[in-house]
Design an enzyme around this catalytic site. Structure first.
Site, PDB file in Angstrom:
ATOM      1  CD  GLU A 210      -2.456  -1.110   2.958  1.00  0.00           C
ATOM      2  OE1 GLU A 210      -3.639  -2.432   3.256  1.00  0.00           O
ATOM      3  OE2 GLU A 210      -1.683  -0.388   3.802  1.00  0.00           O
ATOM      4  CE  LYS A 212       5.539   5.485   6.809  1.00  0.00           C
ATOM      5  NZ  LYS A 212       5.068   6.676   6.617  1.00  0.00           N
ATOM      6  NE  ARG A 217      -2.600   4.496  11.654  1.00  0.00           N
ATOM      7  CZ  ARG A 217      -1.763   3.522  11.795  1.00  0.00           C
ATOM      8  NH1 ARG A 217      -0.480   3.634  12.208  1.00  0.00           N
ATOM      9  NH2 ARG A 217      -2.230   2.020  12.545  1.00  0.00           N
ATOM     10  NE  ARG A 232       1.699   7.775  15.513  1.00  0.00           N
ATOM     11  CZ  ARG A 232       1.973   7.102  13.989  1.00  0.00           C
ATOM     12  NH1 ARG A 232       1.875   7.585  12.817  1.00  0.00           N
ATOM     13  NH2 ARG A 232       3.027   5.839  14.136  1.00  0.00           N
ATOM     14  NE  ARG A 367       7.703   1.601  16.310  1.00  0.00           N
ATOM     15  CZ  ARG A 367       7.436   2.677  15.359  1.00  0.00           C
ATOM     16  NH1 ARG A 367       7.434   2.276  13.684  1.00  0.00           N
ATOM     17  NH2 ARG A 367       6.896   3.851  15.991  1.00  0.00           N
TER      18      ARG A 367
END
Length: 504
Positions: A210, A212, A217, A232, A367
């Site tokens: 996708e 970026k 966010r 976010r 992450r």
């Protein structure tokens, strides 16, 4: 009954060791001793947070407080939480003086070590985002439940003290009571950097690729006609983004939770500067720039929670409810198609692409390698530790930034370099004013600040260096922008910086 002195002692023990195991053991030992009413406020204190959240106290107020320390420890956890609550409730005319008086009363009951802890607590110096992960592990160890269960409950609640209460008082069954609740934001899933597109695509399983976007966010919750929008960092911005509210209210569904990005576009359809998007989040009046949403995940749809479903299922749900607002991308593209998407994203003024494992569940706050972001230049999100007063045309401005990477084991940020490059006159003026509000110390040359501000740094790479504690140094670092949409818990770790030495 646990005293504040016990928390201070454990906090010092945690700060003094680099061993994650030792930190977890020390924290868990104290958590086991807590009475029921002490769990929530003590957990906040151990994580370097004020029980109940921010209290509206700045360094100017703290610096005005003068109190002789108590000779012996006497402050209980309950007394500290009550005093902080009292400070938080103060408002109106003369509030500054009354806050100073309330803080003086609190500090006069504290020993010298406790005073130091409380001042740093109010000033934000103890708030290390990385420490959250260690506290989560300590909660699991103290309660005897799986760390995955604690982590998931924290993801869904967004509140570490509430998570600790559930684990320590009710065990895994109480943690299981946390669920996705419409109108209560959850912590977002994060992507880790990949050096190349080929590296991100490597491995077994199917991937999506996708765009970026160079946006901000957002997490959107809808329950009937009620729509709420969060950043976010889980801050609500609903009243500032009316166009997004109306758009989501018009989707064909009863309830939905969407994850995505939003950005302002120019007349040619290209992204406006990131700062213009962020300005909308804090706008108190109507702005000309309209925000456009691009959703990439669906976490709930019409009564069904989708967090544990694989990404491919969540994307099917997203397609069914918001196909016209999906982020550009492709499922299971060939290497050639993935490369073309990457080029198209850059040509459109975006940052690159994100490669995602189609079998992965939504794992907030992690992450890992389920989501990998690929950008053409090297960038790192670092925290500002200090700034030096400038010379020449920059005299009178705070210029040269001291930059730190996050310690994944909960310690303070680790310095990895300095830079004064890339700072516009506007940024120089802003940071000179802002840093003096955030100052925690310094001398005639340098102003030290609480490590809360995240700045995005572009660099040519890193090199080994004995000059800094992390034994690495940034090469040709330049400031791209500050990231007010991120907190210190989302800064890149020292391991991510060291990984650039190995080309990971």
């Amino acid at each position: 009954m646990v005293l504040l002195s016990d928390v201070v002692a454990v906090s010092g023990e945690v700060a003094a060791t680099s061993s994650r195991k030792a930190k977890t053991s020390a924290l868990a030992g104290l958590l086991r001793r807590l009475e029921r009413s002490e769990v929530a406020p003590a957990t906040a204190l151990l994580a370097g947070e004020l029980p109940g959240g921010r209290a509206g106290v700045g360094w100017s107020t703290l610096s005005a407080v003068r109190a002789e320390p108590a000779a012996e420890p006497q402050l209980t956890i309950a007394a500290v939480a009550a005093a902080i609550g009292e400070v938080r409730e103060i408002s109106g005319p003369g509030s500054g003086q009354r806050r100073t008086e309330a803080l003086t009363r609190l500090l006069s009951r504290a020993t010298e070590a406790e005073q130091s802890f409380l001042v740093r607590l109010f000033g934000g110096e103890l708030r290390q985002g990385a420490l959250e992960g260690v506290v989560v592990e300590a909660i699991a160890a103290a309660s005897g439940v799986r760390s995955e269960a604690v982590r998931r409950a924290f993801m869904l609640s967004g509140r570490l003290p509430a998570t600790a209460e559930a684990a320590l008082l009710g065990g895994e069954s109480a943690l299981a009571e946390f669920h996705l609740e419409l109108g209560r934001p959850i912590r977002p899933m994060l992507a880790s950097p990949a050096e190349t597109l080929d590296a991100a695509l490597a491995g077994d399983g199917e991937r999506s690729v996708e765009y970026k976007l160079d946006g901000a966010r957002i997490q959107v919750h809808r329950d009937g006609d009620e729509v709420r929008v969060y950043t976010r960092t889980l801050r609500e911005i609903t009243r500032n983004v009316g166009e997004l509210v109306e758009l989501v209210r018009g989707l064909r569904c009863r309830s939905v939770v969407l994850d995505g990005e939003t950005l302002a576009l120019d007349d040619a359809g290209r992204p406006r500067p990131f700062q213009e998007t962020m300005a909308r989040f804090g706008a108190q009046e109507q702005r000309a720039e309209l925000l456009h949403p691009y959703f990439f995940d669906c976490l709930h749809l019409d009564g069904t929670d989708l967090l544990d479903r694989p990404l491919r299922d969540r994307l099917e749900a997203l397609e069914s409810v918001a196909a016209q607002h999906r982020i550009p991308g492709a499922l299971s593209p060939s290497p050639e198609r993935a490369a073309a998407l990457f080029d198209d994203a850059l040509a459109g003024g975006h940052e690159g692409v994100v490669v995602k494992d189609l079998d992965s569940p939504y794992a907030a706050g992690r992450r890992g390698k389920a989501w990998r972001k690929v950008k053409p230049e090297h960038t790192l999100d670092l925290v500002v530790l200090a700034a030096e007063w400038g010379h020449g045309r920059r005299r009178g401005y705070l210029s040269n930034l001291h930059l730190g990477a996050r310690d994944p084991d909960g310690g303070p940020p680790i310095m990895v370099g300095k830079t004064f490059k890339g700072l516009t006159d506007e940024l120089l003026a802003w940071q000179t004013a802002e840093f003096q509000h955030l100052a925690t110390g310094g001398d005639e040359w340098t102003v030290q600040v609480s490590p809360d501000l995240v700045v995005e740094i572009e660099l040519d790479g890193v090199q080994t260096s004995p000059r800094y504690p992390g034994e690495v140094a940034l090469r040709f670092a330049r400031v791209l922008r500050y990231r007010p949409d991120k907190d210190a818990a989302e800064a890149d770790t020292i391991e991510a910086v060291r990984g650039m030495l190995r080309g990971e």
